[in-house]
Design a protein around this motif. Structure first.
Motif, short mmCIF file in Angstrom:
data_model
loop_
_atom_site.label_atom_id
_atom_site.label_comp_id
_atom_site.label_asym_id
_atom_site.label_seq_id
_atom_site.Cartn_x
_atom_site.Cartn_y
_atom_site.Cartn_z
N LYS A 16 -16.34 -5.67 1.69
CA LYS A 16 -15.43 -6.05 2.76
C LYS A 16 -15.39 -7.56 2.96
O LYS A 16 -14.32 -8.15 3.14
CB LYS A 16 -15.83 -5.36 4.07
N ARG A 19 -13.41 -9.10 0.26
CA ARG A 19 -11.96 -8.95 0.47
C ARG A 19 -11.45 -9.98 1.47
O ARG A 19 -10.37 -10.57 1.30
CB ARG A 19 -11.63 -7.53 0.96
N ASP A 23 -8.76 -13.56 0.87
CA ASP A 23 -7.66 -14.08 1.69
C ASP A 23 -7.82 -15.57 1.97
O ASP A 23 -6.84 -16.29 2.16
CB ASP A 23 -7.59 -13.33 3.02
N TRP A 56 -11.66 -2.89 -3.60
CA TRP A 56 -11.36 -3.56 -2.34
C TRP A 56 -10.48 -4.79 -2.56
O TRP A 56 -9.50 -5.01 -1.85
CB TRP A 56 -12.66 -3.98 -1.63
N ASP A 59 -6.96 -3.93 -3.11
CA ASP A 59 -6.38 -3.08 -2.06
C ASP A 59 -6.10 -1.67 -2.59
O ASP A 59 -5.09 -1.05 -2.26
CB ASP A 59 -5.09 -3.70 -1.51
N ARG A 60 -7.04 -1.18 -3.39
CA ARG A 60 -6.90 0.15 -3.98
C ARG A 60 -8.04 1.07 -3.56
O ARG A 60 -8.19 2.14 -4.14
CB ARG A 60 -6.87 0.04 -5.51
N GLU A 63 -9.48 5.94 1.29
CA GLU A 63 -9.91 6.05 2.69
C GLU A 63 -11.29 6.67 2.81
O GLU A 63 -11.95 6.56 3.86
CB GLU A 63 -8.90 6.88 3.49
N ASP A 69 -7.70 4.82 -4.50
CA ASP A 69 -6.90 5.48 -3.48
C ASP A 69 -6.12 6.65 -4.07
O ASP A 69 -5.57 6.58 -5.18
CB ASP A 69 -5.94 4.49 -2.83
N ASP A 286 -11.18 -4.32 10.26
CA ASP A 286 -9.80 -4.41 9.76
C ASP A 286 -9.62 -5.71 8.99
O ASP A 286 -10.54 -6.53 8.90
CB ASP A 286 -8.80 -4.28 10.90
N ALA A 287 -8.42 -5.90 8.44
CA ALA A 287 -8.17 -7.06 7.60
C ALA A 287 -8.33 -8.37 8.37
O ALA A 287 -8.84 -9.35 7.83
CB ALA A 287 -6.77 -6.97 7.00
N ARG A 290 -12.02 -9.08 8.72
CA ARG A 290 -12.62 -9.48 7.45
C ARG A 290 -12.29 -10.94 7.13
O ARG A 290 -13.16 -11.71 6.70
CB ARG A 290 -12.12 -8.57 6.33
#
Length: 305
Positions: A16, A19, A23, A56, A59-60, A63, A69, A286-287, A290
């Motif tokens: 996480k 990820r 960004d 991660w 974005d694959r 859940e 995914d 959440d994004a 992170r």
């Protein structure tokens, strides 16, 4: 390309943070991932932590928290239908990845090369590098016997108390050149909020890795995996107890004694502690969270430089 930001990672917390760091720094991110959890099963070579990080970053991630995914489980169901005991569950596309990895390794490719092929195939700009190309395997002693790591986590459900931990092959392994080069050139090195004993220590046990971290001019900071005094996920408490470390940011700092220039946590260190601390919310639900934790951690590290 700017100087890299290196993240040491294993498990969900490290993935996480990676990820979020993607960004912030994009292609300048290099993740050195734990491979002590790797396992050869179903004819495949499965590398759970490098894959978890990669999924991660792409974005694959499913859940479930692991695997690709919306993966299907036709092969596992078929194996059960033939009477096999399937204790290690792999989705069909996840299995395909492991089968391809096994083939590429048999052809002479290194684990580093296969990780690069995987990130490229999933469109990930960052680099994911294994801690070693040679096999290193974590084993856990519990209930009076030794367990291969995946069997401890799945068959025994990660139940302690933990009696001992071993990292077979670590002393004879070496970090890939890609890992050593990234550490030497880094502008910051972040130890992710991973289990210090079974996710980060295998990395540090690889011969030459600690020496590289001590030699780099880059600041080394850790993000504590303890949130509001508790473990977010996994058997961190049992392993910290085995290591004689308290379930706190102070315990995490002690786990990396002599390596850190600072620590990020949501609690204070004990009075008199000299290690620089960034106190902030560290839960990455959440994004936005992170990215915030990653950005604050990087700014903290760069200020220490």
């Amino acid at each position: 390309m700017a100087a890299p930001v290196v993240v040491l990672a294993g498990g969900t917390g490290g993935a996480k943070l990676a990820r979020g760091m993607l960004d912030v720094v994009g292609a300048d991110l290099v993740v050195i991932a734990n491979t002590g959890d790797d396992i050869e099963i179903h004819g495949a070579y499965v590398s759970p932590d490098p894959d978890l990080v990669t999924f991660w970053l792409a974005d694959r991630i499913d859940e479930r928290g692991w695997g690709l995914d919306a993966d299907t489980f036709v092969v596992m169901d078929a194996l059960r239908g033939w009477g096999d005991e399937v204790w290690f569950n792999l989705g069909d596309r996840d299995l395909a990845l492991g089968l391809r990895r096994a083939r590429r390794l048999s052809e002479g490719a290194s684990l580093t090369q296969v990780c690069a092929e995987t990130t490229a195939a999933l469109g990930v700009a960052a680099r994911v590098v294994p801690m070693a190309d040679a096999p290193v395997r974590t084993r856990v002693r519990a209930g009076g016997r030794w367990w291969p790591f995946q069997e401890f986590m799945i068959r025994r459900a990660g139940a302690g108390p933990v009696e001992d931990v071993a990292f077979d092959g670590a002393a004879g392994a070496a970090p890939p050149a890609a890992a050593l080069d990234a550490i030497a050139a880094a502008r910051a090195i972040v130890v992710g909020p991973s289990n210090p004993v079974i996710s980060i220590r295998p990395i540090l046990e690889v011969a030459g890795l600690v020496e590289a971290l001590r030699a780099t001019p880059a600041p080394v900071v850790a993000v504590s995996p303890i949130v509001a005094g508790e473990v977010v996920k996994g058997p961190t408490a049992a392993f910290l107890a085995w290591a004689g470390l308290e379930l706190s940011a102070a315990g995490v700092a002690r786990a990396y004694d002599g390596l850190l220039d600072g620590i990020v946590a949501d609690e204070d260190l004990p009075a008199g502690a000299v290690l620089p601390l960034l106190r902030t919310e560290t839960l990455m639900g959440d994004a936005h969270a992170r990215r915030r934790v990653a950005l604050q951690t990087l700014r903290f590290a760069e200020a220490l430089a």
